[in-house]
Motif scaffolding. Structure first.
Motif, short mmCIF file in Angstrom:
data_model
loop_
_atom_site.label_atom_id
_atom_site.label_comp_id
_atom_site.label_asym_id
_atom_site.label_seq_id
_atom_site.Cartn_x
_atom_site.Cartn_y
_atom_site.Cartn_z
N GLN A 5 1.08 -1.26 0.06
CA GLN A 5 -0.06 -0.02 -0.03
C GLN A 5 0.82 1.32 0.14
OE1 GLN A 5 -3.79 0.13 1.62
NE2 GLN A 5 -3.32 1.49 0.05
N GLY A 6 0.50 2.22 -0.88
CA GLY A 6 1.29 3.51 -0.86
C GLY A 6 2.51 3.59 -1.86
N VAL A 7 2.74 2.40 -2.29
CA VAL A 7 3.75 2.57 -3.41
C VAL A 7 3.41 3.47 -4.59
CG1 VAL A 7 5.42 1.16 -4.88
CG2 VAL A 7 4.95 0.34 -2.71
N ASN A 8 3.97 4.47 -5.15
CA ASN A 8 3.81 5.18 -6.26
C ASN A 8 3.02 4.36 -7.39
OD1 ASN A 8 3.55 7.03 -8.19
ND2 ASN A 8 5.69 7.66 -8.06
N MET A 9 1.63 4.87 -7.82
CA MET A 9 1.23 3.98 -8.61
C MET A 9 1.38 4.66 -10.32
SD MET A 9 -0.20 2.04 -7.28
CE MET A 9 -1.60 1.07 -7.71
N ASN A 10 2.27 5.82 -10.21
CA ASN A 10 2.83 6.18 -11.75
C ASN A 10 3.91 5.50 -12.13
OD1 ASN A 10 2.97 8.04 -13.85
ND2 ASN A 10 3.90 9.42 -12.59
#
Lengths: 616, 674
Positions: free
Chosen positions: A124-129
């Motif tokens: 959770q929270g890892v950059n989705m870009n």
């Protein structure tokens, strides 16, 4: 013996999930398939606490990601100029540790312009870009070069490339903390990532226009035979348990096991069996034989619905016991009242005019004995929701479990469990002659050795206050006796107090006494909501013309005697400075709890080390 | 009894005071009272259990013939006979020497005879003993087949009990070693009788039944084809095998089931793209190669996998990406590991014993993996120290390893890129040449075949090989009795002659000798013939070479060409021959050998009008060379051929539907116009 809480909870969770669905029958069918598959693959997962991933999250994704087809299809809708246009989406939930081994597949519907697709896991929270694998706590297998990325912008050569039509799978092994990918059903060896974060989400990332992938979280059969892989680990863990070294303590081990069996038999009052066992194994029994028999007699009385006699016997044999435990006494009296309504308590039975033959026959609790696998042919299964509750060690869990138990038990009341439909033939109560004017004569030793016809049960709960947790399998036993009276009972005797006027009067009088006792206890110990509820429920029976078919009629079910019987037995044992529950059940409860705790501390092997796998 | 005593003269000296007690046991077998004999046998049974020394003593003291005598006597009680069989079974459990002694005392016929008794307990005791004897490597398998009534009787006993099932299937599994054995068992209904045992409640029976199928199906099309149609409890046999490959089943079971399916697949009974092969058998065998498995299992797994995918490039591709198989195999070369040498003598011994087997299995699997796909070959050669391993494998003492290494090398040598790079860098030709000097035929076949590839014109190894005196070696191969070696020898020479120096060509012709060359042109093996023609064609290229060779061997070559063109040969052979003729026609002086041979010219004419375009093309090419303008005497040749009617034919051919032939004919016609 099943860990029914889990199954009950997951069942309820499923019901909850099911109710959210649209009316599309195909979708419902798929949902049903999904539920079935997930239940089979991850039986140890409690979805109420840790739901399984079932689709991509419409919230946890980059804006260049589009979702469709019930959030299972992912397509890219960005510019796709360079890696800065990468976009990912995570599943709705992280992978629960209790899965042990988790698996999902992604089918490449279209590789789009360049086929820069990444399949893997991220926290959770890892950059989705970004594509999975490029950042810390993120792992991915990429289609364009076949490399594996482990929290790093540079990948390592790992497997073949993949493209349109390929099915890529990702398997997380939470037992040894490894991960591997599959391509079209073939394993590609372990991924070089050395350690994994807890709470990883299935993740896919896309980077160029036209890229479309479909996820399969269990909606369809997997291309890779994950169940076969799981079976290997199940076998591994089972053999690990089976071969657990006990070293030099072999002798001790045997003694412990013998003591377990012996104490279990004693606890439930299998007097003759216990004595025989002790003789054969040359072990000692703590409690003396008379005491065991006394307890056995009292238990039988309670289970037969003759609570009044049980109270008398207890007071006589264990003076002071009930006086020191007013809660227990109150519970017993409430039960006695219910049994009066039922027409089974001796205080009302003595009024009923019956054929001499029927004197020996009491509407009783179903004969219960611990389930010994399939060998006990007398048991008939009432369904998957037969209530078996585990010993709770953590108090928070316990109330919950208790509630579930009652809820289910009412649901499981099949016609055969209605109060008078099952007769307990009291043929083995010679030892209770003193207070039993109408007991039959039969040999105590003989009846004792026939475990199956002994009424018994066990409790494995913490008995503080009124929370009592049963541990055991309560099944309705069909007594295949062709006893005319039982038929007679079940049809004609379903009248208040057996339909006898005098008896009804006695019951009402008893009700007043009970009310007085309640008030007295209230003055003495303060208000007690549980008592109030108990009393209310019991009295409510009188409000209906047919108490057996009323909203509170469940109280009349003979099965309800078991909790109080167990409580009484435990109280007696405690008063004799003996353990209130047998070590066997304690060990069982502890093991069950331990496995649940393993799931909480993310030890994946718990999924294959389930207690019920070892109970036969 | 004497025979047995003499069998072990050495052991007599070992006998000590133990003999006295052992002697007592034997003496009791001769007691007059049958009851005492029975008790004696029972006591003997208890005395020998787990006691190898006692077993040896009793054998030396002649207990076996007496026990056999008692066992065979119809006057003996059934109990006594049974106890005798039990004791014999116990003796058989000892050392290999024990087994030898028992077999020498004719225990097998005696026990087989015992199987005719109706008592199940006695039969089981006999079978148990027979089983122990037959699974020993020292027992000649043939003894099971000497009496033709034995196999059918054993089949009939299969239904008697779980024990008879276990022992009999175990005997079959061990004693089925040749195609003849397979046929005997097959003809006696082995498949129908054993198939139901695959779902026996007994683990042991299931396992032995499975083993039976693996030995029955091995390289046997008849058995394999029958197996696919067998149903066990309504389920196809292949599905039963698939279930036995599940990962939670014992490894031995998984591996044996995978073997069964592999053999069925190789026999063509199951398609290579069937899911049970692609998604079950292949992954199962790859798992067997993993480090977690025992060394023996890894060897069998790799060998079986190599065999499974040998003919199928798709399976090779899948295997090459499954579980990093290519690098997993590199581990096979790490035995004995340096750690085991120091720490654990027992393990070192174990490792050493399996090291050769592991290496040869890995080489075999690499060979199979790389036999078709260029990418896989690249992957293999890039595996750590792979080429070095092959090079050292080529000179290992174990013939099995050498053979496997050269197979691997051969497979990789099909890659142009590898020939140009890694093969040259590691000078693989050196050990290869050494291997060719003195090796058994099977190694020679592989090595010479590899050499063929190394002699291809673009191979940088060609030059150094030529310098190492390879021509003599190859010429001697062409004289081999083995067609495969003859083909490889001549093939290598053909490759060597391609665009070679005059010196090399002359050397080839000299070393081979025209006599041998013509013998090869009449070789019964078409492959040999084709390659010999290819050699001739390569020799006869570039004008000076053509003229030189034709001037010295022209007569014989023309004779040979005539013979082949007149003989019953395939289109390919005739095409190749016409091409040789076209080459000859390209020479300056050599041309005349054709021009002066009217018979030959008639033949060319005939082939120009042949129904096969390839032959027409080759013949036209030949004529085209003869009438080529720029050469001396072209006018005379053109005239002669015109007179013979070739222009008409060429004219007709300019209308041919085949564009190549049409072009060729037009070019030839232009020679007349110029």
């Amino acid at each position: 013996m099943q860990c029914n809480i889990c199954s009950v909870l997951s069942k309820m969770a499923e019901l909850g999930a099911g109710s959210l669905l649209t009316g599309d029958p195909a979708f419902n069918y798929q949902e049903h398939e999904l539920n079935e598959r997930l239940k089979r693959l991850y039986p140890a997962v409690n979805e109420e606490e840790t739901p399984l991933p079932r689709s991509w999250s419409p919230k946890d994704k980059y804006s260049y990601i589009g979702l469709s087809q019930n959030n299972l299809r992912v397509h890219y809708k960005g510019h796709g100029k360079n890696h800065k246009d990468a976009a990912s989406v995570r599943a709705t939930h992280p992978i629960p540790a209790a899965c042990g081994i988790y698996y999902f597949e992604v089918k490449i519907v279209s590789k789009g312009r360049d086929g820069y697709m990444g399949i893997g896991l991220s926290a959770q929270g890892v950059n989705m870009n970004r594509l999975p694998g490029w950042d810390k706590h993120s792992y991915g297998y990429h289609g364009d070069d076949g490399h594996s990325f482990c929290s790093s912008g540079t990948g390592q050569p790992y497997g073949p490339t993949f493209t349109t039509g390929d099915v890529i799978g990702c398997c997380v092994n939470l037992i040894n903390n490894t991960c591997f990918y599959t391509k079209n059903g073939h394993t590609l060896s372990f991924c070089p990532c050395l350690s994994f974060q807890p709470n990883l989400y299935p993740t896919v990332g896309l980077q160029t226009p036209g890229e479309i992938v479909d996820a399969n979280f269990g909606q369809q059969p997997f291309v890779f035979d994950i169940e076969d892989y799981m079976s290997e680990w199940r076998a591994k863990i089972h053999s690990m348990i089976a071969r657990f070294p006990i070293g030099e303590r072999l002798g001790d081990w045997q003694a412990v096991l013998q003591n377990m069996v012996s104490s279990y038999l004693v606890h439930h009052g299998y007097c003759a069996t216990a004595m025989t066992f002790a003789r054969a194994t040359e072990t000692m029994i703590q409690e003396d034989q008379t005491s065991i028999k006394n307890r056995q007699r009292i238990q039988k009385l309670v289970l037969a619905g003759r609570v009044g006699e049980a109270i008398d016997a207890t007071q006589q044999l264990y003076p002071g016991l009930l006086e020191h435990d007013p809660n227990l006494l109150f519970m017993l009296k409430c039960r006695q009242f219910v049994e009066m309504v039922n027409g089974t308590d001796s205080e009302v039975r003595c009024f009923s005019a019956r054929s001499p033959k029927s004197q020996d026959s009491y509407p009783g609790s179903p004969n219960l004995s611990p389930r010994h696998g399939a060998t006990n042919a007398h048991l008939h299964n009432t369904g998957a929701d037969s209530p078996t509750c585990s010993n709770g060690v953590t108090p928070t869990n316990k109330n919950k479990s208790h509630n579930k138990y009652t809820g289910v038990s009412s649901a499981s009341s099949s016609p055969s469990s209605s109060p008078s439909s099952v007769n307990y033939s009291e043929s083995n109560s010679t030892d209770s002659t003193k207070s039993q004017p109408h007991s039959a004569t039969s040999n105590q030793e003989t009846s004792d050795s026939e475990m199956e016809i002994e009424a018994e049960h066990y409790s494995n709960g913490v008995t503080e206050s009124s929370t009592r947790i049963m541990n055991g399998t309560y099944k309705h036993q069909e007594i295949l006796q062709a006893d005319d009276n039982s038929v007679d009972d079940s049809c004609s005797s379903r009248q208040l107090c057996g339909g006898n006027q005098a008896a009804t009067e006695r019951m009402i009088q008893f009700g007043r006494e009970l009310q007085a006792l309640s008030e007295q206890l209230c003055r003495q110990y303060g208000k007690n909501a549980t008592h109030k509820k108990m009393l209310q429920d019991a009295f409510s029976l009188l409000a209906y013309s047919d108490p057996w078919n009323c909203p509170v009629g469940q109280q009349l079910d003979p099965m309800q005697r078991e909790a109080i019987c167990s409580a009484l037995n435990s109280a007696i044992l405690e008063s004799q400075n003996l353990p209130k529950q047998p070590p066997l059940m304690l060990a069982l409860g502890q093991a069950t709890e331990c496995v649940q705790l393993m799931a909480k501390v993310r030890s994946g092997s718990c999924s294959f080390a389930r207690v019920d796998n070892f109970l036969h | 009894m004497m025979a047995c005593l003499l069998e072990a003269p050495l052991r007599i000296s070992v006998l000590s005071e133990v003999t006295a007690t052992s002697r007592h046991y034997v003496d009791r077998l001769f007691d007059a009272d049958p009851q005492n004999v029975l008790q004696g046998v029972i006591d003997m049974k208890n005395a020998v259990i787990g006691n190898n020394k006692q077993k040896a003593n009793l054998i030396v003291l002649g207990a076996v013939p007496r026990l056999l005598y008692l066992l065979q006597q119809s006057s003996s009680s059934l109990e006594l006979r049974t106890e005798c069989a039990v004791v014999l079974g116990s003796l058989a459990m000892g050392t290999e020497n024990n087994i030898k002694s028992l077999v020498d005392c004719h225990i097998i016929p005696a026990l087989l005879q015992g199987l005719l008794c109706s008592d199940l307990i006695f039969i089981e005791a006999c079978l148990r003993c027979l089983r122990t004897v037959f699974i020993s490597p020292v027992t000649p398998v043939q003894l099971l087949y000497t009496d033709p009534t034995v196999i059918p009787h054993l089949m009939s006993l299969l239904s008697r009990s779980r024990h008879t099932q276990e022992y009999i299937t175990q005997i079959f599994a061990h004693c089925c070693k040749t195609p003849e054995h397979q046929t005997v068992l097959f003809n006696h209904g082995a498949i129908q009788n054993i198939a139901p045992l695959l779902i026996s409640p007994s683990d042991k029976v299931r396992m032995q039944a499975l083993k039976c199928f693996s030995v029955l199906a091995y390289e046997n099309t008849q058995v394999s084809m029958t197996l696919v149609n067998v149903l066990v409890d309504g389920e196809q046999l292949s599905q039963v095998f698939v279930r036995m490959m599940q990962r939670d089943k014992p490894i031995e079971m998984q591996l044996t089931a995978a073997k069964c399916l592999t053999y069925m697949c190789r026999a063509g009974a199951i398609r290579t793209d069937d899911n049970c092969i692609v998604l079950k058998t292949l992954p199962c065998l790859v798992r067997m190669c993993s480090k977690e498995r025992l060394l023996e299992e890894r060897v069998e797994g790799a060998e079986t996998l190599a065999y499974l995918m040998e003919p199928d490039v798709e399976l090779q591709r899948i295997a090459s990406v499954t579980d990093h198989l290519v690098s997993m195999l590199a581990d096979y070369f790490k035995y004995p590991s340096s750690v085991s040498a120091i720490t654990d003598i027992k393990r070192l011994d174990h490792d050493l014993k399996h090291a050769h087997e592991l290496r040869q299995a890995a080489f075999k699997l690499y060979a199979s993996l790389g036999s078709n796909d260029e990418d896989i070959r690249k992957k293999i050669t890039e595996t750590e120290n792979m080429m070095d391993r092959i090079v050292s494998g080529l000179s290992e003492s174990s013939i099995k390893v050498r053979l496997a290494a050269v197979r691997c090398l051969h497979s990789l040598s099909r890659s142009v890129q590898q020939l140009r790079t890694s093969f040259h860098d590691h000078a693989v030709w050196k050990p290869l040449m050494k291997l060719l000097q003195n090796a058994p035929d099977e190694v020679l076949v592989m090595a010479s075949s590899t050499l063929c590839n190394l002699l291809l014109e673009f191979s940088p190894s060609k030059e150094p090989i030529l310098d190492s005196g390879v021509i003599e070696l190859l010429c001697s191969l062409t004289q081999s009795d083995s067609p495969a070696l003859r083909v490889n020898g001549i093939w290598a020479l053909m490759n060597m002659a391609f665009q070679a120096d005059q010196k090399v060509k002359v050397e080839i012709v000299r070393a081979l000798g025209t006599e041998q060359l013509f013998r090869l042109l009449s070789d019964p093996d078409t492959n040999v013939l084709m390659k010999t023609l290819g050699l001739l064609r390569n020799l006869l290229s570039t004008r000076p070479h053509i003229d030189q060779i034709m001037s010295s061997h022209g007569k014989q070559i023309m004779q040979a060409v005539t013979l082949i063109l007149e003989g019953e040969h395939s289109i390919e052979v005739k095409e190749q021959t016409l091409c040789i003729l076209a080459n000859i026609a390209d020479g300056n002086t050599a041309k005349e050998l054709i021009m002066t041979n009217d018979d030959m010219l008639q033949k060319i004419k005939y082939y120009m009008g042949h129904s096969n375009v390839k032959l027409q093309l080759a013949a036209t090419f030949c004529i085209s060379n003869l009438i080529w303008n720029e050469e001396d005497g072209s006018q005379e040749r053109q005239d002669k051929l015109k007179d013979m009617g070739f222009v008409d034919i060429l004219h007709k051919l300019t209308q041919a539907s085949d564009p190549n032939l049409c072009d060729r004919a037009k070019t030839a016609m232009q020679q007349y116009l110029a």
